[in-house]
Write a protein that holds these residues in place. Structure first.
Motif, short mmCIF file in Angstrom:
data_model
loop_
_atom_site.label_atom_id
_atom_site.label_comp_id
_atom_site.label_asym_id
_atom_site.label_seq_id
_atom_site.Cartn_x
_atom_site.Cartn_y
_atom_site.Cartn_z
N UNK A 18 0.83 -1.20 0.00
CA UNK A 18 0.00 0.00 0.00
C UNK A 18 0.87 1.25 0.00
N UNK A 19 1.92 1.26 0.83
CA UNK A 19 2.83 2.41 0.88
C UNK A 19 3.55 2.61 -0.44
N UNK A 20 3.99 1.51 -1.05
CA UNK A 20 4.69 1.61 -2.33
C UNK A 20 3.78 2.21 -3.40
N UNK A 21 2.53 1.77 -3.44
CA UNK A 21 1.58 2.30 -4.42
C UNK A 21 1.34 3.80 -4.19
N UNK A 22 1.22 4.20 -2.94
CA UNK A 22 0.99 5.61 -2.61
C UNK A 22 2.18 6.46 -3.01
N UNK A 23 3.39 5.98 -2.74
CA UNK A 23 4.59 6.73 -3.09
C UNK A 23 4.78 6.79 -4.60
N UNK A 24 4.44 5.71 -5.30
CA UNK A 24 4.55 5.70 -6.76
C UNK A 24 3.56 6.69 -7.37
N UNK A 25 2.39 6.80 -6.75
CA UNK A 25 1.38 7.74 -7.24
C UNK A 25 1.86 9.18 -7.10
N UNK A 26 2.73 9.43 -6.10
CA UNK A 26 3.30 10.76 -5.89
C UNK A 26 4.50 11.01 -6.79
N UNK A 27 4.76 10.09 -7.72
CA UNK A 27 5.87 10.19 -8.68
C UNK A 27 7.24 10.13 -8.00
N UNK A 28 7.33 9.41 -6.89
CA UNK A 28 8.61 9.24 -6.20
C UNK A 28 9.40 8.16 -6.93
N UNK A 29 10.69 8.33 -7.02
CA UNK A 29 11.55 7.39 -7.73
C UNK A 29 11.73 6.08 -6.98
N UNK A 30 12.14 5.06 -7.71
CA UNK A 30 12.31 3.72 -7.15
C UNK A 30 13.34 3.70 -6.02
N UNK A 31 14.43 4.43 -6.16
CA UNK A 31 15.47 4.45 -5.13
C UNK A 31 14.96 5.07 -3.83
N UNK A 32 14.18 6.13 -3.95
CA UNK A 32 13.65 6.79 -2.76
C UNK A 32 12.60 5.92 -2.08
N UNK A 33 11.78 5.24 -2.87
CA UNK A 33 10.79 4.32 -2.31
C UNK A 33 11.51 3.20 -1.57
#
Length: 59
Positions: A18-33
């Motif tokens: 759930x957190x990964x999906x939310x961060x991806x939706x915010x256009x956060x990069x893979x390394x930061x996630x």
């Protein structure tokens, strides 16, 4: 890798997904996630691919 040379694998929890999906939706990069979830970048990219989540590749 662990100090004794064995790879330790942790299962993905529903909260992490759930957190990964939310961060991806915010256009956060893979390394930061990966850093936020305390996982490797390749683990995040692989999981995103398997569940069909698009990640920002430019960090």
């Amino acid at each position: 890798m662990a100090k004794n040379g064995k790879v330790i694998r942790r299962k993905w929890t529903p909260a992490e997904i759930r957190d990964m999906k939310a961060l991806a939706k915010q256009k956060m990069g893979a390394a930061k996630i990966a850093k936020k979830l305390k996982r490797t970048k390749s683990a995040v990219v692989a999981k995103a691919f398997t569940i069909g989540v698009s990640l920002e590749t430019r960090d």
